[in-house]
Design an enzyme around this catalytic site. Sequence first.
Site, PDB file in Angstrom:
ATOM      1  N   SER A 132       0.854  -1.192   0.000  1.00  0.00           N
ATOM      2  CA  SER A 132       0.000   0.000   0.000  1.00  0.00           C
ATOM      3  C   SER A 132       0.891   1.244   0.000  1.00  0.00           C
ATOM      4  O   SER A 132       0.418   2.357  -0.257  1.00  0.00           O
ATOM      5  CB  SER A 132      -0.905   0.006   1.233  1.00  0.00           C
ATOM      6  OG  SER A 132      -0.149  -0.258   2.404  1.00  0.00           O
ATOM      7  N   GLU A 182      -8.927  -9.688   3.875  1.00  0.00           N
ATOM      8  CA  GLU A 182      -9.289  -8.300   3.562  1.00  0.00           C
ATOM      9  C   GLU A 182     -10.668  -8.212   2.904  1.00  0.00           C
ATOM     10  O   GLU A 182     -10.957  -8.935   1.931  1.00  0.00           O
ATOM     11  CB  GLU A 182      -8.221  -7.691   2.629  1.00  0.00           C
ATOM     12  CG  GLU A 182      -8.549  -6.250   2.244  1.00  0.00           C
ATOM     13  CD  GLU A 182      -7.401  -5.467   1.630  1.00  0.00           C
ATOM     14  OE1 GLU A 182      -6.275  -6.005   1.561  1.00  0.00           O
ATOM     15  OE2 GLU A 182      -7.649  -4.310   1.224  1.00  0.00           O
TER      16      GLU A 182
END
Length: 266
Positions: free
Chosen positions: A46, A183
């Site tokens: 990320s 997730e």
Amino acid sequence: MNKKTILTILEKKRLSDKITMLTCYDYVTAKLISSQDIDAILVGDSLGNVKLGYENTLPVTVEDMIYHTKSVKRGNSGALLITDMPFMSYEISVEDAVKNAARIIKEGGAEAVKVEGGGEIVDKIKAISNAKVPVVGHLGLTPQAINKIGGFKVQGRTEDKCNKLISDAKAIEEAGVFAVVLEAIPEQLAKEVTLCLKVPTIGIGAGRYCDGQVLVIDDMLGMFDNPTPKFVKKYADISKIIKTAVKNYIDEVKEGKFPQESNIYK
Ligand code: KIV
């Protein structure tokens, strides 16, 4: 503070003691986070979105991950240090997967790596783990597959997809992962996966029943003032604090209020 290892993480599942993890990409943040006795720090890819300004994680390289892992390593005082293997650093061949995992450990100083995917990558997980590198899996919304998934959407919404996710979780556990990140999946599915695995699950947008939680540090600190996904809780509004501080600085310089007497060498 005791140094956290993969044994700490495994033991926490056994004791039903929640595992805490945050992402981190730099020295100073690692110093702050690890001072609070967090269990694990994830140098997530990320990085691409929140630090490098890319649209997604796909352009992130092994070099980027090593560079940021080294910085985090210097600030980390005790958390288990896990680094993401970026897109296409482990998919092409077992040899590539082991070589790149080894670089992240040897050059970056990470203590474990994370890879995204299920049954299709068990050969890579086995090889990396057999090469003495602990591996974390990642299922559900896997951002490296964004072009295949077609957007950042909640996963596991049909019975087929639920069954596939459960069999992927079992397959990667069998292949040797010591934890699995889940997730953006429904809470009940995450609960089922958590109950059927011996290794801990760490949720992000996967509800309350995972063995631990992870958030992207920039999201939970409110570094961006645009809306975040529903699963994020903002524990601070840092973007507001920074903007106010910068505005005050500009105003004071313009008005001659800074520097003042206490800031001057005589
Ligand atoms: O890259 C990342 O930050 C991650 C977390 C969302 C788990 O993989």
